[in-house]
Design a protein around this motif. Structure first.
Motif, PDB file in Angstrom:
ATOM      1  N   GLY A   1       0.816  -1.212   0.000  1.00 29.05           N
ATOM      2  CA  GLY A   1       0.000   0.000   0.000  1.00 29.05           C
ATOM      3  C   GLY A   1       0.845   1.255   0.000  1.00 29.05           C
ATOM      4  N   ARG A   2       1.933   1.241   0.743  1.00 25.63           N
ATOM      5  CA  ARG A   2       2.835   2.396   0.759  1.00 25.63           C
ATOM      6  C   ARG A   2       3.503   2.586  -0.597  1.00 25.63           C
ATOM      7  NH1 ARG A   2       5.522   1.207   6.583  1.00 25.63           N
ATOM      8  NH2 ARG A   2       3.751   1.875   7.832  1.00 25.63           N
ATOM      9  N   ILE A   3       3.866   1.490  -1.243  1.00 27.47           N
ATOM     10  CA  ILE A   3       4.481   1.588  -2.571  1.00 27.47           C
ATOM     11  C   ILE A   3       3.488   2.182  -3.561  1.00 27.47           C
ATOM     12  CG2 ILE A   3       5.324   0.222  -4.524  1.00 27.47           C
ATOM     13  CD1 ILE A   3       6.561  -1.686  -2.432  1.00 27.47           C
ATOM     14  N   ILE A   4       2.253   1.713  -3.531  1.00 23.77           N
ATOM     15  CA  ILE A   4       1.230   2.231  -4.436  1.00 23.77           C
ATOM     16  C   ILE A   4       0.955   3.698  -4.154  1.00 23.77           C
ATOM     17  CG2 ILE A   4      -1.197   2.033  -5.138  1.00 23.77           C
ATOM     18  CD1 ILE A   4       0.616  -0.146  -6.263  1.00 23.77           C
ATOM     19  N   THR A   5       0.876   4.071  -2.873  1.00 21.14           N
ATOM     20  CA  THR A   5       0.654   5.475  -2.526  1.00 21.14           C
ATOM     21  C   THR A   5       1.783   6.340  -3.053  1.00 21.14           C
ATOM     22  OG1 THR A   5      -0.576   4.838  -0.554  1.00 21.14           O
ATOM     23  CG2 THR A   5       0.307   7.079  -0.606  1.00 21.14           C
ATOM     24  N   SER A   6       3.001   5.889  -2.897  1.00 18.22           N
ATOM     25  CA  SER A   6       4.139   6.640  -3.430  1.00 18.22           C
ATOM     26  C   SER A   6       4.070   6.729  -4.942  1.00 18.22           C
ATOM     27  CB  SER A   6       5.449   5.973  -3.004  1.00 18.22           C
ATOM     28  OG  SER A   6       6.540   6.615  -3.609  1.00 18.22           O
ATOM     29  N   PHE A   7       3.694   5.637  -5.597  1.00 17.30           N
ATOM     30  CA  PHE A   7       3.571   5.625  -7.053  1.00 17.30           C
ATOM     31  C   PHE A   7       2.524   6.642  -7.510  1.00 17.30           C
ATOM     32  CE2 PHE A   7       1.441   3.716 -10.833  1.00 17.30           C
ATOM     33  CZ  PHE A   7       2.506   3.829 -11.731  1.00 17.30           C
ATOM     34  N   VAL A   8       1.399   6.672  -6.812  1.00 20.42           N
ATOM     35  CA  VAL A   8       0.335   7.613  -7.180  1.00 20.42           C
ATOM     36  C   VAL A   8       0.780   9.050  -6.936  1.00 20.42           C
ATOM     37  CG1 VAL A   8      -1.979   8.399  -6.550  1.00 20.42           C
ATOM     38  CG2 VAL A   8      -1.541   5.980  -6.892  1.00 20.42           C
ATOM     39  N   GLU A   9       1.339   9.313  -5.756  1.00 20.06           N
ATOM     40  CA  GLU A   9       1.715  10.685  -5.409  1.00 20.06           C
ATOM     41  C   GLU A   9       2.909  11.191  -6.208  1.00 20.06           C
ATOM     42  OE1 GLU A   9       2.313  10.815  -1.199  1.00 20.06           O
ATOM     43  OE2 GLU A   9       0.167  10.687  -0.767  1.00 20.06           O
ATOM     44  N   ASP A  10       3.875  10.315  -6.499  1.00 28.69           N
ATOM     45  CA  ASP A  10       5.114  10.763  -7.118  1.00 28.69           C
ATOM     46  C   ASP A  10       5.165  10.580  -8.632  1.00 28.69           C
ATOM     47  OD1 ASP A  10       5.934  11.384  -4.559  1.00 28.69           O
ATOM     48  OD2 ASP A  10       6.940   9.455  -4.265  1.00 28.69           O
ATOM     49  N   VAL A  11       4.319   9.695  -9.187  1.00 28.55           N
ATOM     50  CA  VAL A  11       4.395   9.438 -10.629  1.00 28.55           C
ATOM     51  C   VAL A  11       3.094   9.811 -11.338  1.00 28.55           C
ATOM     52  CG1 VAL A  11       4.741   7.643 -12.366  1.00 28.55           C
ATOM     53  CG2 VAL A  11       6.071   7.576 -10.278  1.00 28.55           C
TER      54      VAL A  11
ATOM     55  N   LEU B   1       1.577  13.790 -13.302  1.00 26.98           N
ATOM     56  CA  LEU B   1       1.153  13.814 -14.703  1.00 26.98           C
ATOM     57  C   LEU B   1      -0.253  14.397 -14.837  1.00 26.98           C
ATOM     58  CD1 LEU B   1       2.430  10.274 -15.789  1.00 26.98           C
ATOM     59  CD2 LEU B   1       3.492  12.484 -16.262  1.00 26.98           C
ATOM     60  N   ILE B   2      -1.086  14.147 -13.832  1.00 24.27           N
ATOM     61  CA  ILE B   2      -2.454  14.684 -13.847  1.00 24.27           C
ATOM     62  C   ILE B   2      -2.489  16.129 -13.361  1.00 24.27           C
ATOM     63  CG2 ILE B   2      -4.759  14.372 -12.826  1.00 24.27           C
ATOM     64  CD1 ILE B   2      -4.218  11.398 -12.766  1.00 24.27           C
ATOM     65  N   ASN B   3      -1.495  16.535 -12.589  1.00 24.72           N
ATOM     66  CA  ASN B   3      -1.469  17.854 -11.977  1.00 24.72           C
ATOM     67  C   ASN B   3      -1.627  18.996 -12.981  1.00 24.72           C
ATOM     68  OD1 ASN B   3      -1.422  19.410  -9.642  1.00 24.72           O
ATOM     69  ND2 ASN B   3       0.783  19.759  -9.804  1.00 24.72           N
ATOM     70  N   PRO B   4      -1.016  18.933 -14.179  1.00 26.99           N
ATOM     71  CA  PRO B   4      -1.245  20.039 -15.120  1.00 26.99           C
ATOM     72  C   PRO B   4      -2.716  20.195 -15.510  1.00 26.99           C
ATOM     73  CG  PRO B   4       0.666  18.789 -15.804  1.00 26.99           C
ATOM     74  CD  PRO B   4       0.033  18.053 -14.660  1.00 26.99           C
ATOM     75  N   LEU B   5      -3.451  19.087 -15.568  1.00 29.90           N
ATOM     76  CA  LEU B   5      -4.876  19.183 -15.873  1.00 29.90           C
ATOM     77  C   LEU B   5      -5.641  19.822 -14.728  1.00 29.90           C
ATOM     78  CD1 LEU B   5      -5.397  15.631 -17.423  1.00 29.90           C
ATOM     79  CD2 LEU B   5      -5.049  17.781 -18.638  1.00 29.90           C
ATOM     80  N   VAL B   6      -5.289  19.411 -13.517  1.00 29.27           N
ATOM     81  CA  VAL B   6      -5.938  19.956 -12.339  1.00 29.27           C
ATOM     82  C   VAL B   6      -5.350  21.322 -12.000  1.00 29.27           C
ATOM     83  CG1 VAL B   6      -6.410  19.542  -9.896  1.00 29.27           C
ATOM     84  CG2 VAL B   6      -6.362  17.641 -11.491  1.00 29.27           C
ATOM     85  N   GLY B   7      -4.123  21.542 -12.423  1.00 32.34           N
ATOM     86  CA  GLY B   7      -3.404  22.769 -12.105  1.00 32.34           C
ATOM     87  C   GLY B   7      -3.965  24.003 -12.779  1.00 32.34           C
TER      88      GLY B   7
END
Length: 142
Positions: free
Chosen positions: A38-48, A52-58
């Motif tokens: 779960g920690r690996i997946i959370t890091s993957f979501v937050e860091d990778v 990539l989605i942030n510019p859309l939400v940004g």
């Protein structure tokens, strides 16, 4: 006093048997590995994924983690949790599907056949070989 000691030692013995069973140890290991996964997946979501989605939400000028609606409703954090869940659910689905395929394949490979059928198949094979041999000898004689 003696009864209390017997009850306590019986309780401790029962608890030791329960705690040292393979199922409990396997469950503990699964929880530890699941937490790390779960920690690996959370890091993957937050860091990778989310960068990539942030510019859309940004477009709103905010980072995805800080997006809130109203007083204190953290939509960004909730969005990250949803993506975590979807990734973990997809991985579990693929793992369970692979295990089911493996079990089905194993079941068809190891299907126990009826001993009488095996004997019949061997006898039919032997009779076919004998027939072929006799026919080839008859053709050579003629």
């Amino acid at each position: 006093m003696i009864r209390v000691k017997r009850r306590a030692s019986g309780f401790l013995r029962d608890f030791q048997e329960f705690a040292l069973k393979g199922n409990v140890v396997d469950l503990a290991i699964a929880v530890i590995i699941g937490t790390a996964f779960g920690r690996i997946i959370t890091s993957f979501v937050e860091d990778v994924i989310m960068p990539l989605i942030n510019p859309l939400v940004g477009l709103t000028g905010k980072d995805w983690k800080t997006i809130t609606v109203g007083p204190g409703i953290a939509i960004g954090h909730f969005l990250g949790s949803i993506v975590d869940f979807l990734i973990i659910a997809l991985i579990l689905f693929m793992a369970i599907r692979a295990l089911q395929r493996f079990k089905r394949q194993e079941a068809t490979d190891d299907s126990p056949s009826d001993p009488s059928l095996v004997v019949q198949e061997r006898l039919i094979g032997a009779l076919d070989n004998l027939t072929n041999t006799l026919e080839s000898r008859n053709n050579q004689v003629l």
